[in-house]
Design an enzyme around this catalytic site. Sequence first.
Site: not given
Ligand SMILES: CN1CCN(c2ccccc2CNc2ccc(C(N)=O)cn2)CC1
Length: 247
Positions: A89, A154, A169
């Site tokens: 995130p 893709r 495209d």
């Molecule tokens: C309660 N926490 C569990 C661990 N987590 C976390 C933290 C760090 C890395 C991966 C994760 C795996 N989660 C993801 C992964 C990606 C996305 C995205 N938006 O691309 C959303 N979530 C954050 C939330």
Amino acid sequence: MRIDVVSLFPDFVRQSAAIGVVGRAQQRELLQVETWNPRDFATDNYRTVDGRPFGGGPGMVMLIDPLRAALAAIREAAPEPVHVIYLSPQGARLTQKKVEALAGMPRIALICGRYEGVDERLIEHEVDEELSIGDYVLSGGELGAAVIIDAVGRLQEGALNDAQSAQQDSFSDGLLDCPHYTRPVHHDVWGGVPEVLLSGDHAAIRRWRRKQSLGRTWLRRPDLLTQRALDDESRALLDEFRREYTR
Ligand SMILES: CN1CCN(c2ccccc2CNc2ccc(C(N)=O)cn2)CC1
């Protein structure tokens, strides 16, 4: 293009990449997806992959060593340099522009975090880029990895047939897609199909579709319009749409 994925749930990633256009791209050797489970690189008898967080607090953190060992094995598996991406995130938002950049690379590795994420030092020393697929919380990075594999897969030369790439495209130039219709032509309840689509006038149909893409982008995602310049013809079409819309 080769994509190596580090995940505690390799089956999910492998199976999602085996379906449809991306699965076919793999069969045609336009794309290669390999999965690596950090647990296979854990050195203790319990195959530990997570540790308690320094500073206390709830949850666990993914250990550096199994991830580093997996990345070393990935690098060793093929000669080209690997662009390492961490899905989280905290990453930069994934866009089609970024997807196109990734699709041109020979190799990328995708690290899927679970638990509360991975030890920050792994990110600092081994990760080239942190990416997010959107502003929401998932239980792991695997869905992000599947999204990148699909979006990038893709785009590999030869992955899409002519019809698909033509659609690709006309639409992928940063605008939303136009409406699509198919038979039955007349459905009593919901009204008709736009007459122009039944006219056989292909120039008019092309014009209508472009106008709809522009108009829908203006109505639903005006932010996308500010990111790209419109040529004169598109600007005129959009003006026409706006005039009709606000009548
Ligand atoms: C309660 N926490 C569990 C661990 N987590 C976390 C933290 C760090 C890395 C991966 C994760 C795996 N989660 C993801 C992964 C990606 C996305 C995205 N938006 O691309 C959303 N979530 C954050 C939330």
